[in-house]
Scaffold this motif. Sequence first.
Motif: not given
Length: 455
Positions: A242-259
């Motif tokens: 996404s950043e390679g295609a659009h030359d801008c930041s993709f997402v501001n906050y990345w959230m990941h839940n635990g296993f």
Amino acid sequence: MLKIYNTLAREKQLFVPIVPGKVSMYVCGMTVYDYCHLGHARVMVVFDMVNRWLRSTGYEVSYVRNITDIDDKIIARANENGETITALTHRFIEAMNEDAAQLGVQRPDIEPRATDYIGEMITMISTLIDKAHAYAADNGDVYYSVSSFSHYGKLSGKSLEDLRAGERVEVGVHKRDPMDFVLWKAAKPGEPSWDSPWGAGRPGWHIECSAMGEHHLGDHFDIHGGGQDLQFPHHENEIAQSEGAHDCSFVNYWMHNGFIRVDDEKMSKSLGNFFTIREVLEKYDAEVVRFFILRAQYRSPLNYSDQHLNDAKQALTRLYTALRGLEVPLVEIDWQQPYAARFKQALDDDFNTPEAFAVLFDLASETNRGEALASAGLLKALAGQLGLLQRHPDDFLKGDGEAGIAVEEIERLIEERLLARKHKNFSEADRIRTVLAGQGVILEDTAQGTTWRRQ
């Protein structure tokens, strides 16, 4: 003010949406070739909780959760079953939606299916080739050139040098670099395919989410979520695309839940140690499963066992018991009220559900001490923010539909016991109580009569 642990920054950060008052959120959904297991349930329930809280605190949310309806596993399973891919995926999408509804998960605003966005994926791949981030190999595959993206590894903290040193990635004769990943797969005999500038084929997995996220939320959006296992390589590759295609930041906050873990191993289909949602719901009320998932902080590991589910059932029983027999009023939450303020502070602190549950149990204790209607109303209203305690208490406590002695038989025996007591046949009354206790049914004699609940 809401703070979210941002995997990209490796710290809690104050949440500031791109557009004031609005939140754009994308969550990686299911690959629909089998029934969902408890690991999938955790993703659905956790981000349902996030979605509910964002809306409750006044945000206008655009919530997208995708469906992967074409990939190697789907093709293989359809072939094994002797059915079409469409029939297979339709069946498991329906099953997924049924499971989610049982768990109290609200439908996302948009549920894009990968096969409906092939054109958008082809367009993004073409852009990446034009910008020298991707290349077409002579076998008809298209690969992303990871060395072309200087920020590769920023989400996972992995460097290309480290990845190559511990390389477990198939080199492939058509790749320029073993770390390059596929964007477009050339068609194989008997597999579904779409026309493209590089010949007939189908998209790789990673490009799906970049294309669908862009289509529905734009080049740059607020929150991207998913399970911890997606952090690398899937989400890392999404950023590169996404950043390679659009030359801008993709997402501001990345959230990941635990296993969710079983015997200290991640629950997964590949390890064969998974329990489907349907299997668990044969033994436990769906609200107990939701409670079990939300009781832990979403980023922490969650250990699955019958004992932990039984503990969750007992805890939820305590909350429902506090509401039993009361005409609980509808309450508009005053967030300045001390209990409500504590609850809000907890959820605003990176969705700290353990502390939020502590508030609920304090309210239940206060209800039991006699501050009944006011505290009971607030208890139900705050629990509703988590999708809990919205049933009539007896519906939960009597467990209609659960395995074990039927409700009709329980109530017949209670009537027999009441008749025995009326005739002062206390030994018979005690015998019936013992019989019911052996079936996991607890009787409670009160001034208003006899009530019961399952143990």
